[in-house]
Design an enzyme around this catalytic site. Structure first.
Site, PDB file in Angstrom:
ATOM      1  N   SER A 182       0.826  -1.196   0.000  1.00  7.65           N
ATOM      2  CA  SER A 182       0.000   0.000   0.000  1.00  7.65           C
ATOM      3  C   SER A 182       0.867   1.255   0.000  1.00  7.65           C
ATOM      4  O   SER A 182       1.654   1.467  -0.918  1.00  7.65           O
ATOM      5  CB  SER A 182      -0.962  -0.054   1.201  1.00  7.65           C
ATOM      6  N   ASP A 217     -10.336  -5.067  -3.936  1.00  7.63           N
ATOM      7  CA  ASP A 217      -9.755  -4.063  -3.045  1.00  7.63           C
ATOM      8  C   ASP A 217     -10.665  -2.831  -2.982  1.00  7.63           C
ATOM      9  O   ASP A 217     -10.837  -2.134  -3.983  1.00  7.63           O
ATOM     10  CB  ASP A 217      -8.369  -3.662  -3.552  1.00  7.63           C
ATOM     11  N   HIS A 273      -8.012  -5.466   0.211  1.00  5.50           N
ATOM     12  CA  HIS A 273      -6.800  -4.698   0.483  1.00  5.50           C
ATOM     13  C   HIS A 273      -5.976  -5.480   1.501  1.00  5.50           C
ATOM     14  O   HIS A 273      -5.951  -5.193   2.687  1.00  5.50           O
ATOM     15  CB  HIS A 273      -7.157  -3.314   1.013  1.00  5.50           C
TER      16      HIS A 273
END
Length: 305
Positions: A200, A253, A285
């Site tokens: 991320s 996600d 995610h």
């Protein structure tokens, strides 16, 4: 709020150990306009106060990783005074099991620390000839989170592809990653056998730091990630324009939607065609065993042979 949350059991922590959160754009916000704007230079506009308020409840509930929640602690006495620090303490290190042939530096996401990823590389990925370094970011105020302090590599201002970016913070964090690479080179590991990666927010930083490093690296990994500072590329950075890049993304996600990952891949391929993009069905995610095994294969092929 966190104090009233029931304690997570050890088994629950293990089950959730791959989940992390960093909101970039909501699925409903992914439109043809977003796609078009992502491929052009960033504007300096910021999110409206109303959008920030709408986001507050979401980020409080989702921005802390399950690994961080499992070991949540209050304010640290190590919090920085004066000039903003990038890192906190000594990185978590997983030594190579056999001969040390290469090194991966892996950066965590927003609200997390490096311990959980170090555990994953130690117990799940199990790299035989690769040393793993998982640094910990310092706490800092996150503008998008109403200024609340949490572990973050740089500040975040908005939710969409045109949001202002923390240019200074990104540069400082990138310099820190370069210093970690330099330390490995000084210890005798060639840059060509060093990879940088992350999840991320950490993956975005890894991509940027990797592409701007002055020597050719062995590989770059970005999981559930996105591309930073795109208006500065390709620029004068050429050393890693052919470096192998692994991008992994879940098709479910909700925080960094798949189109953002796909657009990042397309943008990088404009100057580095050596990009492989993996989509994982049903993954949000987070990470999954299949993705981590494919990362293991990528790293083995990129920095140990």
């Amino acid at each position: 709020m966190l104090a009233s949350r029931p304690a997570l059991s050890a088994s629950r922590c293990a089950l959730l150990s791959g989940l992390f959160s960093r909101v970039l754009v909501l699925p409903s916000a992914v439109s043809s306009q977003t796609v078009s704007s992502f491929c052009s230079s960033s504007s300096s506009s910021t999110s409206s106060p109303s959008s920030q308020k709408t986001f507050l409840a979401s980020i409080i509930g989702s921005s802390l990783s399950s690994r961080f929640l499992c070991s949540f602690r209050g304010s640290s006495s190590e919090e920085d005074e004066g000039e903003m620090s990038i890192s906190r303490g000594t990185p978590s290190v997983v030594p190579s099991k056999g001969e040390h042939k290469g090194t991966i530096i892996f950066l965590h996401g927003l609200g997390d620390q490096g311990h959980g990823w170090a555990d994953a590389f130690r117990s799940e990925v199990k790299l035989d000839n690769i040393k793993t370094i998982c640094p910990h970011s310092a706490d800092r105020s996150v503008t998008l989170n109403m200024g609340m302090s949490m572990p973050a590599w740089y500040d975040l201002f908005g939710l969409d592809a045109n949001s202002r970016e923390d240019d200074g913070g990104i540069q400082l964090a990138s310099q820190y990653v370069h210093q970690l690479i330099d330390s490995e080179v000084a210890a005798g590991i060639p840059a060509s056998r060093i990879a940088v990666g992350g999840f991320s927010m950490g993956g975005a930083l890894a991509i940027y730091a990797g592409l701007t490093y002055p020597q050719k690296l062995g590989g770059i990994v970005g999981l559930s990630s996105f591309f930073l500072q795109r208006n500065k590329f390709p620029g004068n950075w050429t050393a890693n324009n052919g470096t192998p890049i692994f991008l992994g993304h879940g098709n479910m996600d909700p925080l960094v939607p798949l189109p953002i990952g796909q657009m990042s891949e397309q943008f990088i391929k404009k100057f580095n065609p050596n990009v492989q993009f993996h989509v994982y069905s049903g993954m949000g995610h987070s990470s999954c065993p299949q993705e981590m095994q494919e990362v293991k294969t990528f790293l083995t092929n990129s920095i140990t042979k």
